[in-house]
Scaffold this motif. Structure first.
Motif, PDB file in Angstrom:
ATOM      1  N   LEU A  26       0.834  -1.209   0.000  1.00 57.45           N
ATOM      2  CA  LEU A  26       0.000   0.000   0.000  1.00 57.45           C
ATOM      3  C   LEU A  26       0.866   1.256   0.000  1.00 57.45           C
ATOM      4  CD1 LEU A  26      -2.660  -1.169   2.614  1.00 57.45           C
ATOM      5  CD2 LEU A  26      -2.980  -0.986   0.133  1.00 57.45           C
ATOM      6  N   LEU A  27       1.973   1.215   0.732  1.00 59.56           N
ATOM      7  CA  LEU A  27       2.898   2.341   0.743  1.00 59.56           C
ATOM      8  C   LEU A  27       3.491   2.554  -0.647  1.00 59.56           C
ATOM      9  CD1 LEU A  27       4.714   4.464   2.096  1.00 59.56           C
ATOM     10  CD2 LEU A  27       6.183   2.602   2.881  1.00 59.56           C
ATOM     11  N   ALA A  28       3.832   1.486  -1.324  1.00 56.75           N
ATOM     12  CA  ALA A  28       4.386   1.592  -2.672  1.00 56.75           C
ATOM     13  C   ALA A  28       3.381   2.218  -3.634  1.00 56.75           C
ATOM     14  CB  ALA A  28       4.814   0.213  -3.171  1.00 56.75           C
ATOM     15  N   GLU A  29       2.118   1.837  -3.502  1.00 53.14           N
ATOM     16  CA  GLU A  29       1.097   2.403  -4.385  1.00 53.14           C
ATOM     17  C   GLU A  29       0.945   3.903  -4.151  1.00 53.14           C
ATOM     18  OE1 GLU A  29      -2.374   0.093  -3.580  1.00 53.14           O
ATOM     19  OE2 GLU A  29      -1.640  -1.676  -4.657  1.00 53.14           O
ATOM     20  N   PHE A  30       0.937   4.305  -2.885  1.00 55.78           N
ATOM     21  CA  PHE A  30       0.838   5.725  -2.556  1.00 55.78           C
ATOM     22  C   PHE A  30       2.080   6.475  -3.046  1.00 55.78           C
ATOM     23  CE2 PHE A  30       0.806   8.957   1.171  1.00 55.78           C
ATOM     24  CZ  PHE A  30       0.242   9.932   0.351  1.00 55.78           C
ATOM     25  N   GLY A  31       3.257   5.935  -2.740  1.00 60.39           N
ATOM     26  CA  GLY A  31       4.494   6.585  -3.141  1.00 60.39           C
ATOM     27  C   GLY A  31       4.632   6.705  -4.648  1.00 60.39           C
ATOM     28  N   ASP A  32       4.240   5.674  -5.379  1.00 60.88           N
ATOM     29  CA  ASP A  32       4.319   5.729  -6.841  1.00 60.88           C
ATOM     30  C   ASP A  32       3.406   6.818  -7.400  1.00 60.88           C
ATOM     31  OD1 ASP A  32       6.151   3.681  -6.908  1.00 60.88           O
ATOM     32  OD2 ASP A  32       4.706   2.123  -7.455  1.00 60.88           O
ATOM     33  N   SER A  33       2.207   6.942  -6.843  1.00 64.93           N
ATOM     34  CA  SER A  33       1.284   7.987  -7.306  1.00 64.93           C
ATOM     35  C   SER A  33       1.837   9.376  -7.004  1.00 64.93           C
ATOM     36  CB  SER A  33      -0.090   7.817  -6.644  1.00 64.93           C
ATOM     37  OG  SER A  33      -0.736   6.653  -7.114  1.00 64.93           O
ATOM     38  N   MET A  34       2.437   9.532  -5.826  1.00 62.46           N
ATOM     39  CA  MET A  34       3.011  10.826  -5.461  1.00 62.46           C
ATOM     40  C   MET A  34       4.237  11.136  -6.320  1.00 62.46           C
ATOM     41  SD  MET A  34       1.073  12.169  -3.175  1.00 62.46           S
ATOM     42  CE  MET A  34       1.892  13.281  -2.033  1.00 62.46           C
ATOM     43  N   ALA A  35       5.034  10.127  -6.635  1.00 59.54           N
ATOM     44  CA  ALA A  35       6.198  10.332  -7.489  1.00 59.54           C
ATOM     45  C   ALA A  35       5.766  10.808  -8.874  1.00 59.54           C
ATOM     46  CB  ALA A  35       7.010   9.041  -7.590  1.00 59.54           C
ATOM     47  N   ARG A  36       4.692  10.220  -9.385  1.00 54.37           N
ATOM     48  CA  ARG A  36       4.186  10.660 -10.689  1.00 54.37           C
ATOM     49  C   ARG A  36       3.725  12.114 -10.638  1.00 54.37           C
ATOM     50  NH1 ARG A  36       2.405   5.217 -10.899  1.00 54.37           N
ATOM     51  NH2 ARG A  36       0.411   5.733  -9.913  1.00 54.37           N
ATOM     52  N   LEU A  37       3.022  12.480  -9.563  1.00 48.88           N
ATOM     53  CA  LEU A  37       2.582  13.874  -9.419  1.00 48.88           C
ATOM     54  C   LEU A  37       3.774  14.823  -9.364  1.00 48.88           C
ATOM     55  CD1 LEU A  37      -0.339  13.796  -6.795  1.00 48.88           C
ATOM     56  CD2 LEU A  37      -0.476  14.600  -9.161  1.00 48.88           C
ATOM     57  N   ALA A  38       4.789  14.469  -8.605  1.00 49.07           N
ATOM     58  CA  ALA A  38       5.969  15.325  -8.481  1.00 49.07           C
ATOM     59  C   ALA A  38       6.646  15.511  -9.831  1.00 49.07           C
ATOM     60  CB  ALA A  38       6.944  14.725  -7.473  1.00 49.07           C
ATOM     61  N   SER A  41      -3.842   2.276   9.678  1.00 52.33           N
ATOM     62  CA  SER A  41      -2.732   2.696   8.824  1.00 52.33           C
ATOM     63  C   SER A  41      -2.928   2.210   7.391  1.00 52.33           C
ATOM     64  CB  SER A  41      -1.413   2.160   9.384  1.00 52.33           C
ATOM     65  OG  SER A  41      -0.324   2.536   8.575  1.00 52.33           O
ATOM     66  N   ALA A  42      -3.352   0.965   7.245  1.00 55.78           N
ATOM     67  CA  ALA A  42      -3.611   0.429   5.903  1.00 55.78           C
ATOM     68  C   ALA A  42      -4.698   1.228   5.201  1.00 55.78           C
ATOM     69  CB  ALA A  42      -4.004  -1.045   5.997  1.00 55.78           C
ATOM     70  N   ALA A  43      -5.745   1.569   5.938  1.00 52.70           N
ATOM     71  CA  ALA A  43      -6.831   2.362   5.358  1.00 52.70           C
ATOM     72  C   ALA A  43      -6.343   3.739   4.929  1.00 52.70           C
ATOM     73  CB  ALA A  43      -7.971   2.495   6.369  1.00 52.70           C
ATOM     74  N   ALA A  44      -5.493   4.361   5.757  1.00 48.84           N
ATOM     75  CA  ALA A  44      -4.968   5.690   5.422  1.00 48.84           C
ATOM     76  C   ALA A  44      -4.103   5.631   4.164  1.00 48.84           C
ATOM     77  CB  ALA A  44      -4.164   6.238   6.596  1.00 48.84           C
ATOM     78  N   LEU A  45      -3.246   4.610   4.059  1.00 47.40           N
ATOM     79  CA  LEU A  45      -2.400   4.473   2.879  1.00 47.40           C
ATOM     80  C   LEU A  45      -3.228   4.201   1.628  1.00 47.40           C
ATOM     81  CD1 LEU A  45       0.503   2.312   4.343  1.00 47.40           C
ATOM     82  CD2 LEU A  45       0.728   4.633   3.439  1.00 47.40           C
ATOM     83  N   ARG A  46      -4.159   3.301   1.751  1.00 50.61           N
ATOM     84  CA  ARG A  46      -4.991   2.935   0.602  1.00 50.61           C
ATOM     85  C   ARG A  46      -5.781   4.136   0.107  1.00 50.61           C
ATOM     86  NH1 ARG A  46     -10.307   1.230   0.254  1.00 50.61           N
ATOM     87  NH2 ARG A  46     -10.824  -0.148  -1.467  1.00 50.61           N
ATOM     88  N   THR A  47      -6.362   4.890   1.025  1.00 48.70           N
ATOM     89  CA  THR A  47      -7.181   6.033   0.646  1.00 48.70           C
ATOM     90  C   THR A  47      -6.320   7.169   0.114  1.00 48.70           C
ATOM     91  OG1 THR A  47      -8.721   5.383   2.400  1.00 48.70           O
ATOM     92  CG2 THR A  47      -9.039   7.557   1.429  1.00 48.70           C
ATOM     93  N   SER A  48      -5.146   7.363   0.690  1.00 49.49           N
ATOM     94  CA  SER A  48      -4.245   8.405   0.196  1.00 49.49           C
ATOM     95  C   SER A  48      -3.777   8.105  -1.218  1.00 49.49           C
ATOM     96  CB  SER A  48      -3.039   8.540   1.131  1.00 49.49           C
ATOM     97  OG  SER A  48      -3.440   8.994   2.400  1.00 49.49           O
ATOM     98  N   ALA A  49      -3.521   6.838  -1.498  1.00 47.46           N
ATOM     99  CA  ALA A  49      -3.142   6.454  -2.859  1.00 47.46           C
ATOM    100  C   ALA A  49      -4.264   6.784  -3.830  1.00 47.46           C
ATOM    101  CB  ALA A  49      -2.809   4.966  -2.906  1.00 47.46           C
ATOM    102  N   SER A  50      -5.498   6.566  -3.405  1.00 42.38           N
ATOM    103  CA  SER A  50      -6.653   6.893  -4.239  1.00 42.38           C
ATOM    104  C   SER A  50      -6.744   8.399  -4.484  1.00 42.38           C
ATOM    105  CB  SER A  50      -7.934   6.389  -3.565  1.00 42.38           C
ATOM    106  OG  SER A  50      -9.084   6.800  -4.277  1.00 42.38           O
ATOM    107  N   ILE A  51      -6.501   9.191  -3.428  1.00 42.84           N
ATOM    108  CA  ILE A  51      -6.533  10.652  -3.585  1.00 42.84           C
ATOM    109  C   ILE A  51      -5.481  11.095  -4.589  1.00 42.84           C
ATOM    110  CG2 ILE A  51      -6.194  12.864  -2.419  1.00 42.84           C
ATOM    111  CD1 ILE A  51      -7.053  11.432   0.203  1.00 42.84           C
ATOM    112  N   ALA A  91      -3.888   9.393  -6.909  1.00 45.70           N
ATOM    113  CA  ALA A  91      -4.111   8.908  -8.274  1.00 45.70           C
ATOM    114  C   ALA A  91      -5.187   9.707  -8.993  1.00 45.70           C
ATOM    115  CB  ALA A  91      -4.485   7.429  -8.235  1.00 45.70           C
ATOM    116  N   GLY A  92      -6.193  10.184  -8.262  1.00 46.49           N
ATOM    117  CA  GLY A  92      -7.296  10.907  -8.898  1.00 46.49           C
ATOM    118  C   GLY A  92      -7.229  12.413  -8.748  1.00 46.49           C
ATOM    119  N   LEU A  93      -6.136  12.926  -8.171  1.00 46.32           N
ATOM    120  CA  LEU A  93      -6.076  14.360  -7.855  1.00 46.32           C
ATOM    121  C   LEU A  93      -6.162  15.224  -9.103  1.00 46.32           C
ATOM    122  CD1 LEU A  93      -5.662  16.128  -5.280  1.00 46.32           C
ATOM    123  CD2 LEU A  93      -3.273  16.365  -6.016  1.00 46.32           C
TER     124      LEU A  93
END
Length: 445
Positions: A128-140, A334-344, A346-348
Motif C-alpha cells: 500500500l505504501l508503494a502504491e501511494f508513493g508511486d502515485s506521489m512520485a508521478r505527481l511530483a 494505517s492500511a486504510a490511510a495508505l490505501r485512501t491516500s493512494a486513491s486521492i 491517483a485521482g487528484l
C-alpha cells in the motif's frame, strides 16, 4: 462471541486484505500453524515420535476447532490456548494424545502467531505504501514546473512548484519505507521460551527447536526471550502511526488547497461524490477527511504502546491484553490511510491556472523576498529589507503592484537597474528537489 460493533471509518475505507490477515479466522489459524510447526520440529528432533507429530499436524486444523467453545472457555481461563490445545488433543487418535503443546506456554503460541500475522501485515503495508508513493512520485514528476505559491504560516511566502511541494512527501515516504522494513525485521521473530522465558521445559533441544520452528513459520529466531520486551511491537505500531501521519499531512494539504477561495486542487470528481444532503453546490474532499480521521485515531492509539512496554518481571499482567486491542486497530487504520491516500493522489485534479492567478492575489507581494535579494547587493540586506517592507505596506494600503511601488521608493539610480520579476525567476531548484526525491523513492530497499 458477542456481536462486534461496526467501525464505520475502517468499514468504509479499510483494506480488505489487511482485515483478512488480522481476522478471527486468521488469528486462530496462526495459533494452529504454530502448534503444527512445534510438533513438526519436535518430531524431527526426536522429542516426539514421528507418527505423533504427524497426527498433531493433521489435527491442528480449523475444522477441529469449535469457535463458540473456544471463546467461551477463553472467557473463563483468560487466554485461548488452553481450549485450543484441548480441542486439538481431542481430535487425535488415543495413542497420540497428551503430546500437543509439549513444553510450550500460551504466550509462546500467541506471540509467535502474532509475529507471523504482523509480518504479513507489514508486507501488505509495504504494498500500500508503494502504491501511494508511486502515485506521489508521478505527481511530483508531472508538476516539477507547475508554479504555485509556497505558503508559510498559511500565508503566501515565496513561489515554488507543485512538484517540489509533492517531492517532500515522496522523500518522507521513502524514509517510512526504510522504517517499515527495519521494524518488520525486528518483529518477525519466533517466541518459544516456555513459562518464564528459561526454555527449561523444552530441554536440551531448546535452541535447535526454536530455530526450526522459526524456519517453518518464515520467522527469525533469537536466543533472547521477549515475553515482556515489547519494543519491537511498539516500534511497528509507531511506524503505523507515522505512515498515517504522513497521509494526514497530504490530506490536510488537499483540504486546504481545495478551499473555494484557493481552488488549486480537487479530489477526483464523480456523480454525488462529496455531495451535501442540503447544499447542491458542495463537492467535499471526502477521502481527505477520512484520512485525517484515520490518522487522528492512530496517533491516540499508539500512546498505549508505551504502557505495554511497562510489563514487569517475566510476564505481563494486563499490559499484554492492551496489545490485543491496539495493534490490530493500528495496522488496519494505517492500511486504510495508505490505501485512501493512494486513491486521492491517483485521482487528484490539479489546476495550474488557479495557482497562477493566486500568485497575483496579493498584488505580487509573493515576490517581496526576490526583490529584496536582488537589491541586497547594491544596498545591503538590511536596507533592502526595510525598503521592500515599506513598499509592501504602501501596496497593501493603495493596491499598487509591488514592482511599481518599489520603483517609486528606490533611489533613481537603483530603480533603473531593477526589472519586474515573474514568479518563475525565483523558484530555486525545483528539478533538483524533485529528482532527488524520485531517486530516493526508486532506490531498492
Amino acid at each position: 462471541m458477542s456481536p462486534q460493533r461496526f467501525e464505520i471509518l475502517v468499514g468504509l475505507y479499510g483494506d480488505d486484505r489487511t482485515a483478512q490477515i488480522l481476522s478471527e479466522e486468521a488469528t486462530i489459524g496462526s495459533w494452529l500453524r504454530v502448534e503444527a510447526a512445534l510438533a513438526t520440529a519436535q518430531g524431527e528432533l526426536g522429542i516426539l515420535e514421528t507418527d505423533a507429530a504427524e497426527a498433531i499436524v493433521e489435527a491442528a486444523k480449523p475444522g477441529n476447532i469449535d469457535r463458540d467453545r473456544l471463546w467461551k472457555e477463553t472467557r473463563t481461563v483468560g487466554y485461548p490456548i488452553l481450549s485450543l490445545v484441548r480441542q486439538i488433543d481431542a481430535a487425535l487418535p488415543e495413542a497420540h494424545r497428551g503430546r500437543v503443546h509439549y513444553g510450550a506456554t500460551t504466550q509462546d503460541i500467541m506471540d509467535s502467531g502474532l509475529a507471523f500475522q504482523l509480518d504479513e501485515s507489514a508486507a501488505r503495508l509495504g504494498v500500500l505504501l508503494a502504491e501511494f508513493g508511486d502515485s506521489m512520485a508521478r505527481l511530483a514528476e508531472q508538476h516539477a514546473e507547475t508554479v504555485i505559491a509556497g505558503r508559510t504560516h498559511a500565508l503566501q511566502a515565496v513561489p515554488t512548484t507543485f512538484g517540489a511541494k509533492i517531492a517532500t512527501y515522496v522523500g518522507e515516504l521513502a524514509r517510512h519505507r526504510d522504517r517499515l522494513a527495519a521494524a518488520r525485521t525486528r518483529l518477525a521473530v519466533v517466541s518459544l521460551f516456555g513459562a518464564g522465558g528459561t526454555s527449561a521445559a523444552y530441554g536440551v533441544h531448546a535452541v535447535a527447536l526454536r530455530a526450526r520452528v522459526a524456519r517453518l513459520l518464515g520467522l527469525r529466531t533469537t536466543d533472547v526471550p521477549w515475553h515482556v520486551a515489547r519494543d519491537g511491537l511498539a516500534e511497528f505500531g509507531l511506524v503505523c502511526s507515522l505512515l498515517a501521519g504522513t497521509c494526514a499531512r497530504f490530506a490536510r494539504e488537499v483540504v486546504d488547497l481545495s478551499r473555494t477561495e484557493i481552488a488549486e486542487v480537487g479530489e477526483a470528481s464523480g456523480h454525488h461524490r462529496g455531495a451535501s444532503s442540503t447544499m447542491p453546490q458542495k463537492v467535499n474532499p471526502i477521502e481527505s477527511e477520512a484520512v485525517i480521521g484515520l490518522s487522528a485515531t492512530t496517533g491516540a492509539l499508539s500512546s498505549a504502546l508505551f504502557r505495554v512496554m511497562e510489563a514487569g518481571h517475566e510476564r505481563a499482567a494486563g499490559e499484554w491484553q492492551a496489545e490485543w486491542q491496539v495493534l490490530p486497530q493500528l495496522v488496519c487504520l494505517s492500511a486504510a490511510a495508505l490505501r485512501t491516500s493512494a486513491s486521492i493522489a491517483a485521482g487528484l485534479q490539479v489546476f495550474p491556472q488557479a495557482m497562477r492567478a493566486n500568485l497575483r492575489a496579493d498584488g505580487g507581494l509573493v515576490m517581496a523576498e526576490a526583490y529584496m535579494m536582488r537589491l541586497a547587493d547594491r544596498l545591503g540586506r538590511e536596507r533592502a529589507h526595510d525598503l521592500v517592507y515599506e513598499a509592501v505596506g504602501h501596496c497593501r494600503a493603495t493596491g499598487e503592484p509591488l514592482f511599481t511601488a518599489l520603483r517609486h521608493a528606490l533611489p533613481a539610480e537603483v530603480a533603473a537597474t531593477i526589472e519586474e520579476l515573474p514568479p518563475e525567476s525565483y523558484l530555486g531548484r525545483p528539478h533538483e528537489t524533485v529528482n532527488a526525491a524520485l531517486a530516493l523513492w526508486r532506490t531498492e530497499v
